[in-house]
Write a protein that holds these residues in place. Structure first.
Motif, mmCIF file in Angstrom:
data_model
loop_
_atom_site.group_PDB
_atom_site.id
_atom_site.type_symbol
_atom_site.label_atom_id
_atom_site.label_comp_id
_atom_site.label_asym_id
_atom_site.label_seq_id
_atom_site.Cartn_x
_atom_site.Cartn_y
_atom_site.Cartn_z
ATOM 1 N N LEU A 1 -4.540 -0.136 7.896
ATOM 2 C CA LEU A 1 -5.579 0.251 6.946
ATOM 3 C C LEU A 1 -6.364 -0.965 6.472
ATOM 4 O O LEU A 1 -7.603 -0.922 6.371
ATOM 5 C CB LEU A 1 -4.938 0.965 5.749
ATOM 6 C CG LEU A 1 -4.698 2.464 5.882
ATOM 7 C CD1 LEU A 1 -3.925 2.995 4.697
ATOM 8 C CD2 LEU A 1 -6.032 3.198 6.005
ATOM 9 N N ARG B 1 -1.588 8.261 1.260
ATOM 10 C CA ARG B 1 -1.138 6.881 1.498
ATOM 11 C C ARG B 1 0.153 6.605 0.734
ATOM 12 O O ARG B 1 1.068 5.958 1.247
ATOM 13 C CB ARG B 1 -2.222 5.896 1.061
ATOM 14 C CG ARG B 1 -3.482 5.947 1.910
ATOM 15 C CD ARG B 1 -4.538 4.990 1.378
ATOM 16 N NE ARG B 1 -5.805 5.157 2.082
ATOM 17 C CZ ARG B 1 -6.897 4.460 1.831
ATOM 18 N NH1 ARG B 1 -6.880 3.532 0.883
ATOM 19 N NH2 ARG B 1 -8.002 4.671 2.520
ATOM 20 N N VAL C 1 -0.089 0.296 6.282
ATOM 21 C CA VAL C 1 -0.866 -0.516 5.336
ATOM 22 C C VAL C 1 -1.597 -1.645 6.065
ATOM 23 O O VAL C 1 -2.767 -1.938 5.783
ATOM 24 C CB VAL C 1 0.069 -1.074 4.249
ATOM 25 C CG1 VAL C 1 -0.653 -2.106 3.395
ATOM 26 C CG2 VAL C 1 0.588 0.053 3.379
ATOM 27 N N LEU D 1 -6.440 8.325 7.516
ATOM 28 C CA LEU D 1 -6.495 8.013 6.087
ATOM 29 C C LEU D 1 -7.665 7.113 5.732
ATOM 30 O O LEU D 1 -8.014 6.985 4.560
ATOM 31 C CB LEU D 1 -5.177 7.347 5.662
ATOM 32 C CG LEU D 1 -3.935 8.229 5.784
ATOM 33 C CD1 LEU D 1 -2.695 7.463 5.372
ATOM 34 C CD2 LEU D 1 -4.090 9.473 4.924
#
Length: 331
Positions: free
Chosen positions: A203, A130, A200, A118
């Motif tokens: 990321l 996401r 998250v 992603l």
């Protein structure tokens, strides 16, 4: 060397730098007063609803009390002895640790792999994907449990038949009613349900890595695999430590998913410590007593808390040891 030469050398050498004096605690607090002011509401809530109940409930561990009226049946350390000799308690501890030590590694690997995909700027609809992977996180575990129960009730036989064609099982699998499969199903649902958190975090960590590092590595002839192990993994080390600690803390607090899906059954096969304590405090078929007993539940809570403190201390020592070895190896 003469005394005159020594004096001339001292005059020629620059004076030593001044030793930095660390300001006192009061001065540091005044310097960061706004930070403490912003943290004050959360600290007050933490003290009122977490710290105070812990110490307040310690007194209940010495009583046989069903939660109605004032505790008056003093039993001393009998509650602790009963918990320590209860096989269901140790079984619940084992299930909790199995849940954590299976869920965390699998989930972190999946989250890191998805985060790498992603984070690719060439990926289309990245924001959509996401969102899709984060939706289970914002969904209540109770709702997830009810939906999964309905899905297994309607499509569980189809999944069993599909596995039977591959040689696994005979097609008749009671996913949540079989002691051999119930805990594995809960772990799989737990991985899916909380995957978005770690996704998250990874990321955010990936987006802090400068793109110039990858460009320089590419110019030096590094491929994607070499860049991953020589740039991505080292740069995510600090974030990874925090993610691992948070993942284990969250896994050891598993309760609602187990309570909704199986209630600790069948035959205590999915009983975790939090459902065990819940059944002791509010009564039920699981645990050392079928009737509510706040004293036993408080004793079990303190024993489990001590186990987690020991585990956390070992985890911190292990991480420090790994960090020191890597520091020495890099020197």
């Amino acid at each position: 060397m003469s005394l005159l030469d020594t004096r001339e050398r001292r005059r020629a050498s620059p004076p030593p730098p001044p030793v930095a004096v660390r300001p006192g605690l009061g001065r540091r607090i005044r310097a960061a007063k706004w930070s403490y002011l912003y943290l004050a509401p959360m600290a007050v809530l933490l003290l009122a609803f977490v710290v105070y109940p812990i110490f307040a409930s310690f007194g209940y561990t010495f009583y046989r009390w069903n939660g109605i009226g004032a505790p008056g049946d003093y039993v001393g350390l009998a509650n602790f002895r009963q918990i320590l000799h209860d096989g269901i308690f140790w079984g619940a501890v084992g299930h909790t640790f199995v849940y954590a030590f299976v869920l965390v590694p699998v989930q972190l690997l999946l989250a890191l792999a998805l985060a790498l995909v992603l984070n690719n700027p060439k990926l289309k609809f990245a924001l959509f994907f996401r969102t899709v992977y984060f939706i289970p996180v914002v969904t209540s575990a109770a709702v997830v449990g009810v939906v999964i129960q309905l899905m297994l009730a309607n499509f569980g036989d189809s999944a069993g038949s599909l596995l039977a064609k591959t040689g696994v099982g005979d097609g008749q699998i009671d996913w949540l009613g079989d002691p051999h499969t119930a805990l594995a199903v809960i772990i799989a649902i737990g991985i899916w349900h909380t995957l978005g958190y770690n996704l998250v975090y990874f990321l955010a960590g990936l987006q802090t890595i400068p793109a110039e590092l990858y460009e320089a590595a590419k110019l030096d002839g590094c491929g994607p695999v070499q860049s991953f192990f020589r740039i991505t993994i080292p740069m995510l080390r600090q974030v990874g430590v925090v993610i691992v600690v948070l993942a284990f803390i969250g896994s050891f607090q598993v309760f609602d998913l187990v309570q909704v899906l199986t209630g600790g059954g069948p035959y205590f096969a999915t009983e975790v410590v939090n459902t065990y304590i819940y059944h002791l405090a509010f009564g039920g078929s699981a645990g050392a007593a079928a009737q509510p007993d706040i004293g036993l539940a408080s004793a079990a809570s303190f024993l489990y808390g001590l186990l987690l403190i020991v585990f956390s201390a070992l985890q911190v020592l292990a991480l420090r040891g790994i960090s020191r070895r890597r520091t020495v190896a890099n020197q």
